[in-house]
Design a protein around this motif. Structure first.
Motif, short mmCIF file in Angstrom:
data_model
loop_
_atom_site.label_atom_id
_atom_site.label_comp_id
_atom_site.label_asym_id
_atom_site.label_seq_id
_atom_site.Cartn_x
_atom_site.Cartn_y
_atom_site.Cartn_z
N PRO A 1 90.14 51.74 66.20
CA PRO A 1 91.29 52.30 66.91
C PRO A 1 91.84 53.57 66.28
CG PRO A 1 91.49 49.92 66.76
CD PRO A 1 90.32 50.31 65.90
N LEU B 1 98.18 54.64 68.07
CA LEU B 1 98.72 55.75 68.87
C LEU B 1 100.16 56.10 68.49
CD1 LEU B 1 97.39 54.79 72.42
CD2 LEU B 1 96.57 56.65 70.96
N SER C 1 96.82 48.10 68.38
CA SER C 1 96.60 48.43 66.97
C SER C 1 97.73 49.25 66.36
CB SER C 1 95.30 49.22 66.83
OG SER C 1 95.43 50.50 67.46
N PHE D 1 89.46 56.54 66.90
CA PHE D 1 89.53 56.90 68.31
C PHE D 1 90.83 57.63 68.61
CE2 PHE D 1 89.65 56.15 72.93
CZ PHE D 1 88.32 56.39 73.26
N ALA D 2 91.94 57.14 68.05
CA ALA D 2 93.25 57.75 68.29
C ALA D 2 93.30 59.18 67.76
CB ALA D 2 94.35 56.90 67.65
N GLU E 1 92.72 47.02 72.53
CA GLU E 1 92.66 47.16 71.07
C GLU E 1 93.39 48.43 70.63
OE1 GLU E 1 89.36 46.94 67.45
OE2 GLU E 1 88.73 46.79 69.54
N LEU E 2 93.21 49.52 71.38
CA LEU E 2 93.87 50.78 71.04
C LEU E 2 95.38 50.65 71.15
CD1 LEU E 2 93.27 53.78 70.35
CD2 LEU E 2 93.33 54.23 72.81
#
Length: 493
Positions: A224, A255, A252, A227-228, A248-249
């Motif tokens: 996450p 963000l 987590s 990716f963020a 999940e993003l």
């Protein structure tokens, strides 16, 4: 497909087509040159028109995979994309079923190991080896034609042994732009994804890299936080996810404090996006349009698309790039509002490779039976009831697992949820819910009576779960789909 790559290489030779963050970048010029080199090397080693070639790569090898894929097609061969995260038995089955002549891999000793009777060629070696005396890959005898088979993708196998879905060049390039001003995703400089090689979603991203103004951006391993960071990176205007990655993003905290205002489109695919998750995405990405895509490996490029609309929370959209039909058991179209089998139709349809019995069930005069039950309203919006095999028959009622799952996702402590039918001595089947708690305190507070009380105002009594299983994670395949047969086994245990 090779023509499409040549077109982009002529238009935008130095533009980055694919980037694996922190690992590698691939321009259109290098992609085209590499594909020519690989094609020549393959033909020098005996690959001929129609030969199936396995492509075994991991997430950090997206650039070499793209080169190898187009190289196989330019040589007239058929690409069989395969993830290096497959089990050895799954890999052996796919290569045997398609009668592959060779495997191109990202390493000298790929994992899982390839059957001993197949040659394995390292992509780097093909790129470095001069194919002296090999026929030119653009020779008319080698060049593919639109109706030629281009790829075979093996389905996730959530309902049984995986099937090879064959697609022609015409299918893969249907709707591709023919003018620079019509390139897709023009609002972005890059589109971000974390889809696995060998999945239909992953192949869609590969085609997007050829047809979009934006370049593809991915990462060698999804977390996450990583990716963020890429979500926030300059130029990331489009983000593609599967629902499990979205959850999940969001859960987590990755963000938190990040500027997501540059993202203008969030696309979700591969599995149903629960309305509650779509609402959370809209909140986390206030400038983005949230779009749910509904298709399948068999039906692509036909799909329905749905821009998130609170007034149509459960709709999966209207058809794009094809036609939509809800039909009875005999394939006859049903009127709006009537529940039946969902069918999609695309130009240049796909088919199962070497499986005529399955073709007769799934494909009919260009139409593809999706395996879902649903209805279309008077405005043409599709609403899914459930997968055929997932509908729970409990007593005199039929229960949609999608509807129960959507309600579960509205609970503040539910991170992920999946619903299955488990055997019941009187009712035949009972509704059972597997839930991943969102917080450490979740297991203590998420009890069956608590969840049933929460759902009582949202579902009918016969839809309420009779059994509850709390898990650290749901079993999923490479494409992000829940393996419900494994869940049933967990309840049995």
């Amino acid at each position: 497909m090779p023509d499409l790559l040549d077109w982009r290489a002529t238009l935008h030779p130095q533009q980055v087509a694919i980037e694996v963050a922190g690992v590698d970048r691939l321009t259109f010029a290098d992609w085209a040159t590499g594909a020519y080199t690989v094609a020549a090397a393959l033909r020098h080693r005996g690959v001929r028109r129609g030969d199936r070639v396995g492509l075994l790569f991991g997430a950090r090898d997206w650039t070499r995979f793209a080169v190898a894929y187009c190289g196989v097609l330019r040589a007239g061969g058929v690409a069989v994309p395969l993830s290096d995260r497959l089990a050895a038995g799954q890999l052996a089955y796919a290569l045997t079923h398609c009668a592959a002549t060779a495997v191109v891999a990202g390493t000298d000793r790929p994992e899982p190991p390839v059957p001993a009777d197949l040659p394995v060629w390292n992509c780097a070696d093909l790129l470095a080896t001069a194919a002296t005396g090999a026929p030119r890959p653009d020779d008319p005898s080698a060049a593919p034609r639109p109706g030629d088979l281009a790829q075979i993708l093996y389905t996730s196998g959530t309902t049984g042994r995986p099937k090879g879905v064959a697609a022609s060049h015409a299918n893969l390039t249907a709707g591709a732009p023919t003018h620079p001003r019509r390139l897709a995703l023009a609002h972005s400089r890059r589109f971000l994804h974390a889809f696995a090689i060998g999945t239909n979603a992953g192949q869609t991203m590969l085609v997007n890299a050829l047809t979009a103004k934006a370049g593809a951006l991915t990462l060698p391993r999804f977390t996450p936080v990583r990716f963020a960071r890429l979500v926030e990176a300059d130029g990331t205007g489009t983000v593609f996810v599967v629902p499990s990655v979205a959850v999940e993003l969001l859960d987590s905290g990755a963000l938190a404090g990040r500027d997501t205002s540059g993202v203008q489109l969030i696309g979700s695919t591969a599995a149903p996006l629960a309305p509650a998750v779509a609402a959370r995405l809209a909140e986390a990405f206030p400038q983005a349009t949230i779009v749910n895509y509904y298709t399948s490996t068999e039906a692509a490029p036909a799909q329905t698309t749905m821009i998130y609309d609170p007034s149509r929370r459960d709709a999966v959209g209207r058809p794009v790039g094809g036609q939509l039909m809800v039909a009875d058991a005999d394939g006859n179209p049903l009127p709006a509002g009537t529940t039946g089998d969902v069918w999609l139709r695309a130009p240049f349809p796909r088919a199962y490779y070497r499986d005529e019995a399955a073709n007769r069930v799934t494909f009919r005069q260009g139409w593809v039976r999706m395996g879902d039950v649903g209805r279309v309203d008077a405005d043409g919006y599709l609403y899914l009831t459930d997968r055929h095999q997932d509908v729970i028959k409990t007593g005199a009622f039929k229960v949609s697992t999608l509807e129960v799952e959507a309600a579960l996702y509205e609970h503040a402590l539910v991170a992920e949820a999946a619903v299955v039918g488990v055997p019941h001595p009187v009712l035949g089947s009972a509704v059972a819910a597997a839930v991943v708690p969102r917080s450490p305190s979740g297991p203590d507070r998420l009890t069956l009576p608590v969840l049933r009380g929460f759902l009582a105002d949202r579902l009918a009594d016969y839809q309420l779960p009779a059994r509850l299983l709390l898990l650290d994670r749901l079993p999923r395949n490479e494409g992000g789909k829940v393996l419900k047969r494994q869940l049933i086994d967990l309840f049995d245990a």
